[in-house]
Write an enzyme that holds these catalytic residues in place. Structure first.
Site, PDB file in Angstrom:
ATOM      1  N   ARG A 295      -7.055 -21.570  23.933  1.00  0.00           N
ATOM      2  CA  ARG A 295      -5.711 -22.075  24.367  1.00  0.00           C
ATOM      3  C   ARG A 295      -4.650 -21.514  25.012  1.00  0.00           C
ATOM      4  NH1 ARG A 295      -4.406 -21.235  18.205  1.00  0.00           N
ATOM      5  NH2 ARG A 295      -2.556 -22.329  18.895  1.00  0.00           N
TER       6      ARG A 295
ATOM      7  N   LYS B 197       8.087 -21.178  17.620  1.00  0.00           N
ATOM      8  CA  LYS B 197       8.251 -22.600  17.699  1.00  0.00           C
ATOM      9  C   LYS B 197       8.022 -23.140  15.610  1.00  0.00           C
ATOM     10  CE  LYS B 197       5.778 -25.119  20.501  1.00  0.00           C
ATOM     11  NZ  LYS B 197       4.998 -23.946  20.928  1.00  0.00           N
TER      12      LYS B 197
ATOM     13  N   ARG C 213       3.779 -30.657  26.443  1.00  0.00           N
ATOM     14  CA  ARG C 213       2.934 -29.539  26.427  1.00  0.00           C
ATOM     15  C   ARG C 213       2.448 -29.922  27.686  1.00  0.00           C
ATOM     16  NH1 ARG C 213       1.322 -27.602  21.556  1.00  0.00           N
ATOM     17  NH2 ARG C 213       0.895 -25.733  21.369  1.00  0.00           N
TER      18      ARG C 213
END
Ligand code: AMP
Length: 220
Positions: free
Chosen positions: A172, A14, A89
């Site tokens: 993550r 991204k 998110r």
């Protein structure tokens, strides 16, 4: 107002693609991760609170994130729209964005989705180096700078983000992939999702993204 959500798991590309789309479409690139990092560098209360989550690979709480994003969207350069990178998110963030846009008669127009196999994400993140001056991302193997350790565009030194070290990358992905897939489903159900194969060269991904955005722009 043309709001485009550029979706992709962490490491899907991204941050590489959004500036290219921004230049082609004339819309500002708004990245919540970048807003948090610059707030942390500036030492604001919001920045320091966000940093404690980022350092652990966790998501920053929704209320903080939504407030910051909506404030940024209200700035003058985003009057005609924006390309969002790293937001939403969670489904709660997606719903908050829909609510804020609906209040002004708008909606999320398009959601291009850079798809990449999960096993590739770890390689992409842990080989990533970023330009100190402007945040341009490189990859040691897949997208190396012309001169090792130096940004092609800015001439500034490259550094590795503190959350791109292997242990935090694993944290993550473990914490963020499940809510991310819920967001993908949310936009799929809304009929605005446009998947693009992210396992190609940077140029091929850019052109596939522009194809879907321009085709949808002509239809709309
Ligand atoms: P990124 O630069 O997009 O990889 O984001 C870096 C970190 O910032 C993430 O790992 C999260 O801790 C935090 N972050 C960025 N965007 C969001 C968001 N929309 N919601 C919650 N946390 C976020």
């Amino acid at each position: 107002m043309r709001v485009i959500v550029l979706l992709g798991a962490p490491g899907a590309g991204k941050g590489t693609q959004a500036p290219l789309l921004s230049a082609s479409l004339g819309l500002p690139h708004i990245a919540t991760g970048e807003l948090f990092r610059s707030a942390a560098r500036a030492g604001t209360a919001l920045g320091l609170e966000a940093k404690s989550y980022m350092d652990r690979g966790e998501l920053v709480p929704d209320d903080l994130t939504v407030r910051m994003l909506l404030e940024r969207l209200r700035q003058a350069d985003a009057e005609s729209g924006a390309i969002l990178d790293g937001f939403p998110r969670t489904v709660a963030q997606a719903a908050a964005l829909d609510g804020a846009l609906a209040a002004e008669g708008g909606h999320v127009e398009q959601v291009p989705y850079i798809e990449l196999p999960e096993e590739e994400l770890f390689n992409r993140l842990s080989g990533r180096w970023i330009c100190r001056a402007a945040g341009h991302p490189y990859h040691l193997r897949l997208n190396p700078p012309r001169v090792p350790g130096v940004c092609d565009e800015e001439g500034s030194p490259l550094y590795q983000r503190s959350d791109d070290v292997p242990d935090v990358v694993r944290a993550r992905l473990a914490a963020q992939l499940a809510p991310f897939h819920e967001v993908v489903d949310y936009y799929r159900r809304a009929g605005v999702l446009a998947p693009v194969d992210g396992d190609q060269s940077v140029e091929a991904v850019t052109s596939a993204l522009l194809d879907t955005l321009l085709a949808a722009g002509e239809r709309g």
